[in-house]
Design a protein around this motif. Sequence first.
Motif, short mmCIF file in Angstrom:
data_model
loop_
_atom_site.label_atom_id
_atom_site.label_comp_id
_atom_site.label_asym_id
_atom_site.label_seq_id
_atom_site.Cartn_x
_atom_site.Cartn_y
_atom_site.Cartn_z
N LEU A 262 2.10 -6.49 23.57
CA LEU A 262 2.80 -5.46 24.34
C LEU A 262 3.53 -6.10 25.52
N ALA A 263 2.85 -7.10 26.14
CA ALA A 263 3.49 -7.80 27.26
C ALA A 263 4.79 -8.43 26.79
N ILE A 265 6.85 -7.50 24.38
CA ILE A 265 7.99 -6.61 24.18
C ILE A 265 8.42 -5.95 25.49
N ILE A 266 7.48 -5.79 26.42
CA ILE A 266 7.88 -5.22 27.71
C ILE A 266 8.69 -6.23 28.50
N LEU A 270 12.13 -3.48 25.62
CA LEU A 270 11.76 -2.54 24.57
C LEU A 270 12.99 -2.13 23.79
N GLY A 318 -1.06 -9.98 33.36
CA GLY A 318 -1.25 -8.67 33.98
C GLY A 318 -0.21 -8.44 35.05
N LEU A 319 -0.05 -9.45 35.89
CA LEU A 319 0.89 -9.34 37.00
C LEU A 319 2.32 -9.19 36.48
N ILE A 321 3.32 -8.02 33.57
CA ILE A 321 3.53 -6.70 32.98
C ILE A 321 3.86 -5.70 34.09
N MET A 322 3.04 -5.73 35.16
CA MET A 322 3.24 -4.76 36.24
C MET A 322 4.60 -4.97 36.91
N LEU A 325 7.55 -3.88 34.69
CA LEU A 325 7.66 -2.44 34.55
C LEU A 325 8.14 -1.79 35.82
N ILE A 326 7.72 -2.33 36.97
CA ILE A 326 8.11 -1.71 38.23
C ILE A 326 9.55 -2.09 38.60
N MET B 91 5.94 4.04 39.93
CA MET B 91 6.12 4.42 38.54
C MET B 91 6.32 5.93 38.36
N GLY B 105 -1.82 -3.50 32.45
CA GLY B 105 -1.52 -4.75 33.16
C GLY B 105 -2.46 -4.93 34.35
N ILE B 108 -6.03 -5.97 33.10
CA ILE B 108 -6.30 -7.37 32.75
C ILE B 108 -6.12 -8.27 33.96
#
Lengths: 350, 298
Positions: A262-263, A265-266, A270, A318-319, A321-322, A325-326, B91, B105, B108
């Motif tokens: 998922l990471a 494709i994000i 997408l 994790g970082l 991804i966040m 997205l943001i 968000m 995210g 993890i």
Amino acid sequence: MAIRSKTFRESYYEDIKLFQTIWIKFWMMLFIIALVAVPFVTDPYLVYIIDISCIATIAALGLNILTGFTGQISLGHAAFLAIGAYTTAIFASTLNMKFWVCLPASGVAAACAGLLVGIPCLRLKGLYLAMATMSFGVVVEYVTVTWEDLTLGVRGISVPTLDVFGYALDSNEKLYYFLVAVTALAVIAATNLVRTRVGRAFIAIRDRDIAAEVMGVNLTRYKVLAFAIGSFYAGVAGGLYAYVMHYIHPDHFTFLLSVQYLAMIIIGGLGSVLGSVFGAVFVTVVPEFIKALAQTMTLVFPALEDKYDDAWNIAAFGLLIMLFLIFEPKGLSGIWLRIKTCFKNWPYTY
Amino acid sequence: MDGGLLFFFQLLVSGVAVGCLYALVALGFVLILKATDILNFAQGEVIMISAFICYFLVTTLHLPFLVAVLITCAAAGLMGILTERLVLRPMLGEPVFAVVMVTIGLSIFLRSMTGILFGHNNLVFPSPFPKETVKMGGIILSQTQIWIMISTLALIIAFFLFFKYSRMGLAMRGTADDQNVAQLMGISVKRVFAMIWAVSFVSAAVAGIFLANVMVINLGLSFVAVSAFPAIILGGLESIPGAIIGGLAIGIIENLAGGYLDQIIGGGVKDVTPFVVLFLILMVRPYGLFGKKEIERV
């Protein structure tokens, strides 16, 4: 003489053409030549990284078709990879099958599992779908550990060397061409899929499923198809993974792997084929980058020695991804597109 | 009572004890979900981090258990406010997928940072409860289990009173019902959201502290939250009583399945049962026992 306009197209065919301009063809040729030349000019480690990037790309493409194009959240992608990997491992080691049986069989096995999940998941959306696919992942993980007669449980299965028509691919350099060829095939298939009727149906479902249904898109058919295609890709990627790693274990296919895809494709973008490739390569390279960074840091601060381990990579995912997205929801392919438009419209870049 | 029946009741009662913990975890999920429409996948990490903090306070700083619990709850509440402010507020208005992924995210990220900070060893919490078991009509219970049931009941009553009578609780219910109207009534929705995250994290922290007493403390503790998903689905995503009943039900089902099926299939049945149940509920009744059936308007 008419002024050449870069975005002016006269027919729908021109709009969906694979190679919009002659330059794209040119760059593609250059890229292919570069890919062919890689094993001759670089060190084996880089070749190995490209090998795993290829596998990641195929799996990420599958997930992007399902999640990015059709909008069906899947948190169980690792399960389909596991099914593919185990199919190849069992077919190749126990039944002594050739790769041209194993890999398609992996894809088909995963696609069947995809159908199995897809049909009951037709009624589910959003959060519910995320949880259903996640629980499927947990169940598959449990089965791979417990069904020892088939999967050898936590002992794992060794996989024989990939053998292409009598030619053993026993090193990363030899595997390289095979993997790149399969990946290229997967990318071309995905690109063609999304510019046809099926791809448009997928995108319509993602944007608003009810509206799509009203316009005559058969929801059941296309959602199940998306699940089947997405998991077929994952299955093939799993089969390749088994061949490249020579050994598979239930621990290789956990929830974390699903999150990693998922990471990809994000971070990549997408609903973009190019994005899947970008994301897969990026996510595969980031751990190496962090490792190198950690090594340089130890030179500067000796106190940090031995502090590096896998946890830092996962934290970085994790970082990332966040942050993506943001701050950049369109991902790397969005950045790429912006840069490209900037050059294309120069000097009128605004 | 004969052996078979006794075995059944033993499983039932210890199932209730496990179910209480599931109920607390599920409560944390539902609070956020009901008010903000976000399913927080990082809830499990909050449980784990709280357990680690409490362990650290009790063993390294030698604080008394109750003080450690209070400090842990405060820390969890602060973490909730920070999470809402830094991660979730940017968000607002994004599609479900993006919000879900942000929390994954976060989860993890938190898990691996905890691994880096506290290490990967299994830690054993010095239990504040006496070791002696209590025997009631043939059923054997540990004191920890009894305390789990009592504290869960107390917390649930406290939550009920909070939502029913306090000003903040009323604001929270109003926001959950309709954000626009709540805003028009002069409720600061931003503050309510931050408070809800805090309350939910505190509920997770309490569950974490008790789980630390029942299991060993390691990174796997966060997995309990994933096992609580079936509970919230069973209860219907947005219902608080549903979460509690769902939690109890999953605890009981899991324990009964583990008790009876483990001999037939082999170990580990307990761990997958919740997911099989989850899958079944989603197939048959996706909106759970108490959830409202979603009607889609175009």
